[in-house]
Scaffold this active site. Structure first.
Site, PDB file in Angstrom:
ATOM      1  N   TYR B 128      32.696  48.183  15.402  1.00 22.09           N
ATOM      2  CA  TYR B 128      34.004  47.715  14.929  1.00 22.09           C
ATOM      3  C   TYR B 128      35.115  48.330  15.752  1.00 22.09           C
ATOM      4  O   TYR B 128      35.007  49.485  16.198  1.00 22.09           O
ATOM      5  CB  TYR B 128      34.244  48.146  13.481  1.00 22.09           C
ATOM      6  N   TYR B 167      24.546  47.322  12.564  1.00 22.53           N
ATOM      7  CA  TYR B 167      25.005  48.679  12.880  1.00 22.53           C
ATOM      8  C   TYR B 167      24.408  49.669  11.889  1.00 22.53           C
ATOM      9  O   TYR B 167      24.135  49.323  10.748  1.00 22.53           O
ATOM     10  CB  TYR B 167      26.531  48.759  12.916  1.00 22.53           C
ATOM     11  N   ARG B 177      22.899  48.025   8.591  1.00 21.70           N
ATOM     12  CA  ARG B 177      23.376  46.824   7.904  1.00 21.70           C
ATOM     13  C   ARG B 177      22.827  45.582   8.606  1.00 21.70           C
ATOM     14  O   ARG B 177      22.866  45.493   9.836  1.00 21.70           O
ATOM     15  CB  ARG B 177      24.921  46.729   7.951  1.00 21.70           C
ATOM     16  N   HIS B 180      26.546  40.730   9.572  1.00 24.68           N
ATOM     17  CA  HIS B 180      27.358  40.093   8.527  1.00 24.68           C
ATOM     18  C   HIS B 180      28.786  39.895   9.005  1.00 24.68           C
ATOM     19  O   HIS B 180      29.255  40.578   9.908  1.00 24.68           O
ATOM     20  CB  HIS B 180      27.356  40.951   7.250  1.00 24.68           C
ATOM     21  N   HIS B 182      32.598  39.788   7.169  1.00 26.97           N
ATOM     22  CA  HIS B 182      33.349  40.012   5.922  1.00 26.97           C
ATOM     23  C   HIS B 182      34.328  38.863   5.702  1.00 26.97           C
ATOM     24  O   HIS B 182      35.028  38.467   6.650  1.00 26.97           O
ATOM     25  CB  HIS B 182      34.137  41.316   6.003  1.00 26.97           C
TER      26      HIS B 182
HETATM   27 FE   LIG Z   1      30.722  45.558   7.865  1.00 31.47          FE
END
Ligand SMILES: [Fe+3]
Lengths: 188, 259
Positions: B128, B167, B177, B180, B182
């Protein structure tokens, strides 16, 4: 046709990147009718530790108790039009602060009027689903508010801001997730 | 006879004088969730929930004018650029291009028009653009991972983006995770707010993810998985996934009439 609402998922942990363009520190541009007020607070977890990655969203009526408005791009965190909506993140110490105008009383169930309040939605890492709560104003008549009546008396104070000593236009209101002073959250 | 004991809150009458200028207070509430389709706040496999989930029972709030109203959003908040996450200043992000499209409907099947859809995600490597993201994977200077669009008259929306990578996170040993995106929607009212995550079909990490597995109802959970959509693939340009989103619908059960 009957569908089921999509399941909530947490905003965390790196949520700010998609929502922060709308972050607001001032919901009411200069000249908005109503009593200006600043709200300051801190959000604490079950260990009393500040929550630095929370986001609160505010929804409120205008000074006449009317809802409705259009959100536009804020300039330097200040709204350019009063929409009644605000999005405020906590900082590294779990603190938040925003300015707005005090809303008027709003129509409630069965003809009862609701005392002026801010509707608050809280999201953060660790909350799979947003929580909703309300903030009420200390100088208002609160014992006839139909929603506060639903809250056990000993827990009502968690929904009512307090005057910051020495600064009459500033209110303090903390949110505690757990513990003796756990904030009242609503199944909304 | 009230047929639905779950929705009788509006009849909680607190005796109060009728204020002459009060506006109509009879509002239609939004439906409560079907059992098992929404997460519980305390979900101990998701460790962060333990110190953050409320311990006291939530107090059921009748929907008042406050809950059934919500803000509108200016069209200027979105543009073709905010719908295309694959380029920054004319330069292309790295990764597998995909479109993500679908419809936003309410529980009664009606399209939710002109509603804001906000998205954010990791880049193709699972990183991110955020100072707290310490994952040792490269940042992409041409990818911010943020977008937003407004739904059209049919409730339809569409993004062009890069397929996000998985990640690691520190929830449990060797926690990763599943890929995905959000999603955040406000819908027409304070009560219709939804923040969720869209997953990808066939992701081997799904069975191990405590966030994905947060609901009792497996059908509700599986609706968070997008569908590969052959028909909307952009030939020689981008693969395509479909993800429909359902916001709460108003409870149209007529209220009780005195006989
Ligand atoms: Fe996330």
């Amino acid at each position: 046709m009957s569908l089921q609402a999509t399941t909530w998922q947490t905003v965390g942990p790196y949520f700010r990147i998609g929502l922060e363009y709308l972050n607001t520190t001032d919901l009411a541009p200069a000249g908005t009718p109503g009593e200006p007020v600043t709200v300051e607070g801190q959000i604490l977890d079950g260990n009393g530790k500040p929550i630095s990655d929370a986001l609160i969203e505010i929804w409120q009526a205008n000074a006449s108790g009317e809802y409705g408005g259009t959100v536009d791009n804020p300039v330097d965190g200040a709204a350019t039009v009063f929409s009644g909506f605000g999005r405020v993140p906590t900082d590294d110490e779990g603190r938040f602060s925003f300015s707005t105008i005090q809303p008027g009383p709003v129509a409630g169930p069965s003809g009862a009027m609701q005392s002026p309040h801010l509707a608050i939605r809280l999201t953060m890492r660790g909350l799979l689903r947003g929580l909703s709560t309300r903030m009420y104003f200390p100088a208002e008549t609160l014992n006839s508010d139909p929603i506060l009546q639903l809250v056990p008396e000993q827990r009502r104070a968690t929904l009512i801001a307090t005057q910051k000593p020495g600064t009459p236009a500033t209110l303090q209101w903390n949110i505690e997730m757990q513990g003796e002073r756990e904030t009242v959250f609503f199944d909304c | 006879m009230n047929q639905n004991p779950d929705h009788d809150e509006l009849s909680i009458g607190i005796a109060a004088p009728v204020v002459p200028n009060s506006r109509p207070s009879q509002v239609t509430s939004y439906r409560r969730p079907y059992p098992g389709t929404q997460p519980e706040y305390l979900h101990s496999p998701y460790v962060s929930s333990i110190e953050r989930a409320p311990k006291q029972p939530l107090i059921k709030l009748p929907h008042t004018l406050t809950e059934v109203t919500g803000p509108a959003f200016a069209p200027a908040l979105v543009s073709p650029k905010t719908a295309d996450l694959t380029r920054q200043n004319g330069r292309e992000a790295i990764g597998e291009r995909i479109t993500v499209s679908g419809r936003v409907l309410d529980e009664n099947g009606k399209p939710v028009r002109n509603t804001l859809v906000e998205v954010w995600q990791a880049n193709a490597c699972g990183r991110y653009l955020h100072k707290r993201d310490q994952h040792d994977a490269p940042l992409d200077p041409n990818f911010t991972g943020q977008g937003r669009v407004m739904t059209d008259d049919y409730g339809a929306y569409k993004f062009l983006t890069i397929k996000p990578g998985s990640y690691p996170w520190r929830n449990h040993y060797n926690a990763w995770r599943p890929a995905h995106i959000h999603f955040s929607l406000l819908g027409p009212a304070f009560a219709t707010r939804l923040v969720t995550q869209m997953y990808f079909p066939g992701d081997p990490l799904l069975p191990f993810d405590p966030i994905f597995n947060c609901t009792a109802d497996d059908k509700a959970r599986n609706r968070l998985i997008s569908q590969f959509d052959w028909e909307t693939v952009l030939p020689e340009y981008a693969l395509a996934y479909k993800f429909d989103i359902i916001l709460r619908g108003s409870d149209e059960t007529p209220f009780e009439v005195q006989r």
